[in-house]
Enzyme design. Sequence first.
Site, PDB file in Angstrom:
ATOM      1  N   PRO A 184       5.740   9.473  -0.574  1.00 25.55           N
ATOM      2  CA  PRO A 184       4.837   8.563   0.144  1.00 25.55           C
ATOM      3  C   PRO A 184       3.612   9.273   0.737  1.00 25.55           C
ATOM      4  CG  PRO A 184       7.067   8.509   1.093  1.00 25.55           C
ATOM      5  CD  PRO A 184       7.090   9.494  -0.017  1.00 25.55           C
ATOM      6  N   GLU A 233      16.025  11.235   2.506  1.00 23.74           N
ATOM      7  CA  GLU A 233      14.858  11.417   3.381  1.00 23.74           C
ATOM      8  C   GLU A 233      13.729  12.165   2.673  1.00 23.74           C
ATOM      9  OE1 GLU A 233      14.327   9.979   6.466  1.00 23.74           O
ATOM     10  OE2 GLU A 233      16.114   8.934   5.748  1.00 23.74           O
ATOM     11  N   ARG A 280       0.432   3.916 -21.594  1.00 24.65           N
ATOM     12  CA  ARG A 280      -0.347   2.904 -22.319  1.00 24.65           C
ATOM     13  C   ARG A 280      -1.769   3.360 -22.621  1.00 24.65           C
ATOM     14  NH1 ARG A 280      -3.713   0.069 -19.559  1.00 24.65           N
ATOM     15  NH2 ARG A 280      -3.685  -1.781 -20.858  1.00 24.65           N
ATOM     16  N   ASP A 336      -9.821  -2.929 -20.129  1.00 25.89           N
ATOM     17  CA  ASP A 336      -8.962  -3.372 -19.030  1.00 25.89           C
ATOM     18  C   ASP A 336      -9.629  -3.358 -17.675  1.00 25.89           C
ATOM     19  OD1 ASP A 336      -6.555  -4.303 -19.841  1.00 25.89           O
ATOM     20  OD2 ASP A 336      -5.786  -2.302 -20.282  1.00 25.89           O
TER      21      ASP A 336
END
Length: 249
Positions: A89, A116, A154, A169
């Site tokens: 994170p 954790e 992709r 895209d």
Amino acid sequence: MKLDIVTIFPQMVSAPLAEGVIGRAITRGVLDVAVHDLREFTTDRHRVVDDVPFGGGPGMVMKPEPFFAAVDRIRRDRGVPAAVVLTTPDGRRFTHREAVRLSELPHVVILCGRYEGVDDRVRQHLATEELSIGDYVLTGGELPALVIADAVARLIPGVVGDEESVARDTFAYGILDFPQYTRPAVFEGHEVPAVLLSGHHAAIARWRRREALARTLEKRPDLLEAAALDPEDRALLSELEELREKGAT
Ligand code: JD8
């Protein structure tokens, strides 16, 4: 491209990658994906991958040795990777730009933590970069690894059938997509825009461009600052902005 993913939940990672265009690219040999069970790189009877945190506190921390052993094995059997990504994170935000960068590398390893998080020495001495998929808290790095793998794969030539559509895209081009419709032409009284049934290719292209710009202005005006707009787009955009100020839709 070679992609290696290290996780304590190998099936959670391999099952999604076996489906759809990514799955087909793997069976066709365009993509070489190997998912590694972190527990295979433990040396104790109980295959323990976590331990209590030094300094105390709640939860468990992932031990460093299995990660180092897994990457050693990958280096030996699959070659030296160009990047070792730790999903965390507190990593740099994974964006389309990051996907393009990784897609240009010949070999990428992604490490997935749980609990954790992982012993910081993995971040310091094994990972070459740290990536996060967004500002929300997940229970582990597997979903981020899948998101990264999907977005990167992709972009590799031959993975998605239509190269042109990949280049056009949303985030490649910097603006949102135009709305898509398929049959029936009328569904419960709701009609498909007439221009799409007209067969006038130039008119259809103009309408789509205008819709794409209108949607971007409405939903993601922040994207317009960096978007690659030609003079015709800029003219269309000023027109749309004016319409908006006048209170029209
Ligand atoms: C890896 C463990 C959970 C993280 C305590 C419980 C990425 N965008 C993202 N959100 N969450 C993650 C992520 C979460 C992870 C691990 C990635 C390993 N956890 C931990 C710290 C706080 N929880 C992520 N990429």
